[in-house]
Design a protein around this motif. Structure first.
Motif, short mmCIF file in Angstrom:
data_model
loop_
_atom_site.label_atom_id
_atom_site.label_comp_id
_atom_site.label_asym_id
_atom_site.label_seq_id
_atom_site.Cartn_x
_atom_site.Cartn_y
_atom_site.Cartn_z
N SER A 580 0.86 -1.19 0.00
CA SER A 580 0.00 0.00 0.00
C SER A 580 0.90 1.23 0.00
O SER A 580 2.07 1.17 0.38
CB SER A 580 -0.92 0.02 1.22
OG SER A 580 -0.17 0.06 2.42
N ALA A 581 0.34 2.34 -0.46
CA ALA A 581 1.12 3.57 -0.54
C ALA A 581 0.17 4.77 -0.40
O ALA A 581 -1.05 4.65 -0.56
CB ALA A 581 1.90 3.64 -1.85
N LYS A 582 0.78 5.93 -0.09
CA LYS A 582 0.05 7.19 -0.02
C LYS A 582 0.86 8.25 -0.77
O LYS A 582 2.08 8.32 -0.63
CB LYS A 582 -0.15 7.64 1.43
CG LYS A 582 -0.95 6.66 2.28
CD LYS A 582 -1.01 7.15 3.72
CE LYS A 582 -1.73 6.14 4.61
NZ LYS A 582 -1.74 6.57 6.04
N VAL A 583 0.17 9.07 -1.55
CA VAL A 583 0.81 10.13 -2.31
C VAL A 583 0.03 11.42 -2.07
O VAL A 583 -1.19 11.44 -2.24
CB VAL A 583 0.85 9.81 -3.82
CG1 VAL A 583 1.55 10.93 -4.59
CG2 VAL A 583 1.55 8.48 -4.07
N THR A 584 0.73 12.49 -1.67
CA THR A 584 0.08 13.78 -1.41
C THR A 584 0.91 14.89 -2.02
O THR A 584 2.11 15.00 -1.73
CB THR A 584 -0.08 14.04 0.10
OG1 THR A 584 -0.71 12.93 0.71
CG2 THR A 584 -0.91 15.29 0.34
N HIS A 585 0.29 15.69 -2.86
CA HIS A 585 0.98 16.84 -3.45
C HIS A 585 1.26 17.83 -2.32
O HIS A 585 0.35 18.30 -1.65
CB HIS A 585 0.09 17.47 -4.52
CG HIS A 585 0.77 18.53 -5.32
ND1 HIS A 585 0.11 19.62 -5.83
CD2 HIS A 585 2.07 18.67 -5.69
CE1 HIS A 585 0.96 20.38 -6.49
NE2 HIS A 585 2.16 19.82 -6.42
N ALA A 586 2.54 18.16 -2.09
CA ALA A 586 2.92 19.01 -0.95
C ALA A 586 2.82 20.49 -1.25
O ALA A 586 3.07 21.31 -0.38
CB ALA A 586 4.35 18.66 -0.50
N HIS A 587 2.47 20.84 -2.51
CA HIS A 587 2.26 22.25 -2.90
C HIS A 587 0.81 22.40 -3.37
O HIS A 587 0.57 22.61 -4.56
CB HIS A 587 3.21 22.65 -4.03
CG HIS A 587 4.60 22.92 -3.60
ND1 HIS A 587 4.99 24.10 -3.01
CD2 HIS A 587 5.72 22.16 -3.66
CE1 HIS A 587 6.29 24.06 -2.75
NE2 HIS A 587 6.75 22.88 -3.12
#
Length: 693
Positions: A580-587
């Motif tokens: 499993s993974a999580k991706v979040t745009h930090a801008h």
């Protein structure tokens, strides 16, 4: 003469009025303030004594009939409403009330008349009698104005602390000399007297009030909450506060301890000193206890004279004199009772041997941390009922068999009730299943048969390998094995040996440049390039902006316009995984987002497991992918790339979690394994002891 004395007295009163407020508003030393006050009173009293006993007040008729004509004749030519040279307009004073209401310009008038400066030499001049009359009348008018305002200090302005006072007050209250809360304040202006701490100059505006609130927030960020109150620190992060407390603890113990006794350990190829310092100088305490026994001195006085801890010396004294019977301590006590101060070194050496066996010395800085020690000294039981034995076997020197003997005997107490169980003796080879000794004969026989079979089909396997190496359109192992008349597993062994196909070595380009600090944060470090691509991690519990959003204990990637940035996990075993993974745009406020890819790399082959885009603050959940089969050496990677070649504002927060199947399954977390010490290595070891995972 009377006019001259009257003018001097009036001017003295004017001067006293001018210096009154500065004396009141300024913190002069007591002696200096008293001297100024006494001098002024003496001067004032002396001048008053020269005045006539009674003096007539001015009246409106006198102003209209005598004063205004003289002003019109000699003054209004230059000081009218139209011309008002020197910013002086005497034409506006049309009545005595106007003169008494605004006396300040008339102080300048009487000075110029008395000095003969006005009217100018080239202008018509009043007679001496007219000049004396005007001087006397103006002085009388000023006296009437002063008496009318007697006891009135004028407007009392609420004053604030000026910048310097505010800064020093905050430093005194907090005890932090590095605080500078007024650094963003506008500079203090000076009032008419030239001082910057008078109420008229210390104004307050809405903008300044906002700066005061910001300064208060900055000061509050240095507050450290304690169980019984609070303290202020020069720093603002929990990590720094912890380091400060640890420093105080170390400074306290350093009074009674000594350096030395360090143990050398090797981590990431570097030799480090472990447990350096912090040990009690046992030899000095033993020598002091021997002197105490022989001379009968005061224990506290002896400890103080030698820089020792009276508390520990007393504990040692009681242990050696009145402690409970002990098989271990009784021989030591006997030696101590007969020892001289020169014998302290040998006693300390014997005790140190037992310390290493019976105690584990921990690092103070790790106490209380997850998985860390619970105390500086932790007892160790030297008696074990179970012991793991690992022995590295060397290859035979001349092709002969390697013989291993397993034997056990008693330790000298007799062999009654002695039992030894050899539990699962086995051969362990990295990347291979464990081989139990009981299965070794069958395994050797099978291996011999497979070796003969392998070598018998060498030509056919090499032909199949040649076909595969030249095939650019894809191939299928079973079909090629059938066509060349070889078994698939035999052909696969040759392919592995020749590094052909999916089992060719995995080629990766690692970041080699360290980033020891990102932005202004010491706890944000990483790998890559100052611009892009790069990878950074936050080792603190504080979320920060760098300028993208970096979570506490977070890991983030930033691609370049043409290069992806990636993190990966190399499998140390063969089995099934939950991915499993999580991706979040930090801008979230800028940029066009990023592309992300979850992939499996096996040799030269690549399999894409999931992909998508991330833009804005929404967290993208990837997976979970259940029961995914991996082989030892496989790479599960998360790649972050720019969309349409635009890498502006592309910092991306990433989490990658992998969990092996079964009840004894292990879980690998990118943030948990890497963020605390990202610069420990690239590739980075996991917390289970696997190198380069």
């Amino acid at each position: 003469m009377a006019s001259t004395v009257q003018f001097a007295a009036t001017r003295s009163m004017t001067l006293l009025r001018q210096i009154h407020c500065p004396i009141e508003s300024r913190r002069w030393p007591a002696g200096r303030a008293a001297l100024v006050g006494m001098t002024a009173l003496w001067l004032f009293a002396g001048l008053l004594s020269a005045l006539p006993a009674q003096k007539e007040s001015v009246n409106a008729r006198q102003f209209d009939q005598a004063v205004r004509p003289l002003l019109k004749q000699f003054c209004l030519g230059c000081h009218s409403t139209e011309k008002h040279k020197g910013d002086l307009d005497l034409e506006r004073f049309t009545s005595l009330n106007e003169v008494l209401r605004h006396p300040k310009p008339w102080q300048a008038v009487v000075e110029q008349l008395a000095l003969g400066e006005m009217p100018p030499k080239e202008k018509p001049q009043p007679t001496a009698a007219e000049r004396e009359f005007l001087i006397a009348w103006v002085n009388a008018a000023l006296d009437d104005a002063a008496q009318a305002r007697a006891g009135d200090p004028g407007p009392v302005v609420l004053r604030r602390l000026n910048n310097a006072e505010y800064t020093f007050t905050v430093r005194d209250l907090t005890g932090v000399d590095s605080l500078n809360p007024a650094k963003e304040f506008p500079g203090d202006s000076a009032a008419g007297e030239g001082f910057m701490n008078t109420g008229n100059s210390l104004v307050m505006s809405p903008a300044l009030l906002t700066k005061y609130l910001d300064a208060g927030k900055e000061i509050a960020s240095h507050a450290v909450l304690l169980p019984d109150g609070l303290r202020f620190s020069p720093n603002t992060t929990r990590r720094d506060w912890t380091d400060e407390s640890l420093k105080q603890i170390r400074e306290f113990y350093r009074q009674f301890t000594e350096a030395g006794g360090a143990e050398t350990v090797t981590q990431q190829g570097m030799e480090l000193d472990k447990n350096k310092g912090g040990r009690l100088p046992l030899e000095k305490y033993l020598a002091a206890s021997i002197d105490l026994r022989r001379d009968g001195k005061s224990l506290d006085a002896l400890a103080k004279s030698r820089g020792l801890s009276a508390k520990y010396l007393r504990a040692l004294w009681e242990l050696l004199n009145t402690g409970q019977p002990s098989i271990l301590l009784d021989p030591l006590r006997s030696r101590w009772r007969a020892a001289a101060p020169a014998d302290a070194a040998s006693l300390a050496a014997d005790i140190e041997k037992w310390q290493k066996v019976l105690w584990k010395f921990s690092s103070v800085g790790h106490i209380g941390k997850l998985g860390g020690p619970k105390a500086w000294l932790e007892p160790v039981d030297p008696l074990n009922t179970k012991q793991e034995i690992r022995l590295k076997l060397a290859g035979p020197a001349s092709g002969e068999d390697v013989v291993l003997y397993l034997a056990a005997t008693d330790t000298g107490d007799g062999n009654t009730n002695d039992f030894v169980v050899w539990h699962q003796p086995r051969l362990v080879v990295p990347g291979r299943p464990n081989l139990l000794l009981r299965d070794l004969r069958d395994f050797a026989a099978d291996l011999t048969a497979r070796r003969e079979k392998l070598f018998a089909s060498t030509a056919s396997c090499l032909g199949a390998a040649a076909e595969i190496s030249g095939n650019t359109n894809g191939w299928e192992l079973t079909e090629i094995s059938r066509r060349h008349g070889v078994e698939p597993d035999v052909l696969q062994a040759w392919l592995d040996y020749l590094r052909i196909g999916s089992h060719a070595p995995l080629q990766l380009a690692y970041f080699t440049n360290q980033l020891p600090k990102a932005s202004t944060y010491e706890f944000v470090k990483g790998w890559g390039f100052k611009d892009t691509p790069s990878l950074i991690a936050n080792s603190s519990t504080q979320a920060v902006r760098i300028p993208g959003n970096l979570k506490a204990h977070g890991v983030a990637l930033h691609p370049s316009p043409k290069l992806n940035a990636a993190v990966g996990w190399r499998s140390p075993f063969t089995g099934a995984l939950r991915i499993s993974a999580k991706v979040t745009h930090a801008h979230p406020e800028c940029g066009n987002g990023v592309e992300w890819f979850l992939e499996l790399r096996r040799g030269a082959d690549r399999q894409r497991l999931a992909s998508g885009t991330a833009q804005g603050a929404k967290e993208i959940q990837v997976g979970p992918i259940e029961d995914f089969a991996v082989q030892s050496g496989d790479l599960i990677s998360m790649l972050i790339g720019p969309r349409d070649g635009n890498h502006s504002c592309d910092l991306t927060d990433v989490e990658l979690i992998l969990k092996s199947s079964g009840e004894q399954g292990r879980e690998w977390s990118l943030t948990r394994d890497v963020s605390p010490d990202i610069l420990a290595g690239n590739p980075h070891d996991d917390r289970f002891g696997n190198a380069g995972i």
